[in-house]
Write an enzyme that holds these catalytic residues in place. Structure first.
Site, short mmCIF file in Angstrom:
data_model
loop_
_atom_site.label_atom_id
_atom_site.label_comp_id
_atom_site.label_asym_id
_atom_site.label_seq_id
_atom_site.Cartn_x
_atom_site.Cartn_y
_atom_site.Cartn_z
N ARG A 80 1.59 -12.43 11.85
CA ARG A 80 0.76 -12.66 10.67
C ARG A 80 1.63 -12.92 9.44
O ARG A 80 1.29 -13.74 8.59
CB ARG A 80 -0.20 -11.49 10.44
CG ARG A 80 -1.28 -11.83 9.41
CD ARG A 80 -2.35 -10.77 9.34
NE ARG A 80 -1.81 -9.48 8.95
CZ ARG A 80 -2.52 -8.35 8.97
NH1 ARG A 80 -3.77 -8.35 9.37
NH2 ARG A 80 -1.96 -7.21 8.59
N LYS A 183 -2.06 -12.76 4.13
CA LYS A 183 -1.89 -11.48 3.41
C LYS A 183 -0.91 -11.68 2.26
O LYS A 183 0.29 -11.37 2.38
CB LYS A 183 -1.41 -10.42 4.41
CG LYS A 183 -1.65 -8.99 3.92
CD LYS A 183 -1.53 -8.03 5.08
CE LYS A 183 -1.52 -6.60 4.64
NZ LYS A 183 -2.77 -6.14 4.05
N GLU A 219 -15.55 -9.43 3.53
CA GLU A 219 -14.90 -8.18 3.92
C GLU A 219 -14.77 -7.25 2.72
O GLU A 219 -15.22 -7.58 1.62
CB GLU A 219 -13.53 -8.46 4.55
CG GLU A 219 -12.54 -9.10 3.60
CD GLU A 219 -11.15 -9.24 4.22
OE1 GLU A 219 -10.74 -8.40 5.04
OE2 GLU A 219 -10.45 -10.21 3.86
N1 PLP Z 1 -8.55 -7.05 5.13
C1 PLP Z 1 -7.76 -6.85 4.09
C2 PLP Z 1 -8.09 -7.55 2.83
C3 PLP Z 1 -6.64 -6.00 4.18
O1 PLP Z 1 -5.85 -5.78 3.14
C4 PLP Z 1 -6.38 -5.36 5.39
C5 PLP Z 1 -5.21 -4.50 5.54
O2 PLP Z 1 -4.23 -4.90 6.04
C6 PLP Z 1 -7.24 -5.59 6.46
C7 PLP Z 1 -8.31 -6.43 6.31
C8 PLP Z 1 -7.00 -4.95 7.78
O3 PLP Z 1 -5.99 -5.58 8.48
P1 PLP Z 1 -5.14 -4.77 9.55
O4 PLP Z 1 -6.11 -4.20 10.50
O5 PLP Z 1 -4.28 -5.79 10.18
O6 PLP Z 1 -4.41 -3.74 8.80
C1 COI Z 2 -3.27 -2.09 5.18
O1 COI Z 2 -4.24 -1.61 5.74
O2 COI Z 2 -2.16 -2.13 5.69
C2 COI Z 2 -3.37 -2.68 3.88
O3 COI Z 2 -2.62 -3.57 3.63
C3 COI Z 2 -4.22 -2.13 2.89
C4 COI Z 2 -3.48 -2.08 1.62
C5 COI Z 2 -3.65 -3.28 0.79
C6 COI Z 2 -3.47 -0.81 0.93
#
Ligand code: PLP
Ligand code: COI
Length: 341
Positions: A80, A183, A219
């Protein structure tokens, strides 16, 4: 060191011993270094400072009852980061370099990995920034990739209890053809104001809708959304939603547990039909959503009694945590043991 109150940890920055760095310069990645310096000397015209040319990741390492330390799906985070970097025209570390540096950062800070009983974990934050100087809006010619770690507890102050959420119809986090799918810092900058407004009103998180029509669910500010209804795990598919690795995993686990999985556009009008709703992510894990307030309709949808985690969400939570802590067989091969040496 003074023993940390592991089980009282929230989601914040706790200073650890070391971070790991690697710089891209003259067309290549240099040596990996380990430092105890929390600061970065940086050019005042660095692209990350002016034009947000930066991307980051978040993953966790867990200490199991068996004493082993497991990293969850590090390969997916590495991929990612590369996809975020590609979109911002940044150089990105290879999957191997990413993993090597993540493991080094954990090993160097082993004493900060929370004990099993605490329910806390070690959050790993890889960060990629454009450090080269530019004044025009364009890509840098130098980059820094660094990894720091910090021990964390629950992301929401409710801990693992259901959270209250508010729909924000007045602010958008990500444009339909913008950067929501990667991200990058700009998405989070765009969510700070509306997140703060929500907190002031007593809500733990914002639920964003699609920016164009306000018809579909996107989301939360730091987590994906899912709803459960009639034996189905339903989660939005949208270009402006971050492809969550937790959600990817939950879709698999939901299917393993016998739920039908739907990853599609989810209309906001479906909210009253869900039996359970949740926010999922590395930081959020699975945070059950107790209620969602829609200010336009002045209506609150309550899930269950609003205070208890629904049975499917609980099953998913227990299975995911079980895999992460080494108590449920990792049949999908998602964890990687970190040898502390
Ligand atoms: N959506 C957003 C905007 C986020 O910041 C995060 C955190 O990383 C997620 C979703 C969840 O992603 P992940 O499950 O890869 O941590
Ligand atoms: C995560 O779940 O890793 C995130 O990035 C959330 C964060 C922005 C605090």
């Amino acid at each position: 060191m003074k023993e940390l109150n592991w089980s009282g940890l929230g989601f914040g920055y706790v200073k650890t011993d070391y971070n790991v760095r690697c710089a891209w310069k003259d067309g290549k990645w240099g040596e990996v270094t380990v430092t105890n310096d929390e600061y970065i000397p940086i050019h005042m015209a660095a692209t990350c400072l002016h034009y947000g040319q930066e991307a980051f990741e978040g993953l966790k390492a867990f200490r199991g009852k068996d004493g082993k330390v497991r990293l969850f799906r590090v390969d997916e985070n590495a991929k990612r980061l590369r996809s975020s970097a590609d979109y911002l025209l940044m150089e990105a570390p290879s999957e191997e370099l990413f993993t090597e540096m993540v493991i080094k950062a954990i090993q160097a800070n082993a004493r900060f990995i929370p004990p099993y009983e605490s329910g806390a974990s070690l959050y790993v934050r890889p960060l990629l920034i454009g450090t080269g100087a530019q004044v025009g809006v364009k890509a840098a010619d130098e980059y820094l990739f660094l990894v720091f770690v910090t021990p964390v507890g629950p992301y929401f102050k409710e801990g693992f209890k259901p959270i209250p959420v508010i729909i924000d119809r007045d602010h958008d986090r990500a444009a339909p053809l913008g950067t929501g799918h990667v991200k990058v810092g700009g998405n989070y900058a765009a969510s700070i104001y509306s997140g703060e407004l929500a907190h002031e009103k007593g809500y733990s998180s914002v639920l964003y809708l699609d920016a164009k029509q306000k018809k579909y669910i996107d989301e939360c500010n730091a987590a994906n959304f899912f709803g459960i209804r009639d034996g189905k795990y339903i989660t939005p598919n949208s270009h402006s939603v971050l492809p969550s690795i937790t959600n990817l995993s939950l879709r698999q686990l939901a299917s393993d547990l016998g739920l039908k999985v739907e990853n599609r556009e989810v209309e906001v009008d479906e909210l009253p039909t869900f039996e359970e709703c949740g926010a999922c992510g590395t930081a959020a894990v699975i945070s059950a959503i107790g209620s969602i307030y829609d200010p336009m309709l002045d209506k609150t949808y309550v899930y269950g009694n609003g205070k208890e985690v629904g049975s499917w969400s609980k099953k998913l939570y227990d299975t995911l945590r079980g895999i992460q802590y080494g108590e449920v067989e990792d049949v999908h091969g998602w964890t990687k043991e970190v040898i502390l040496g």
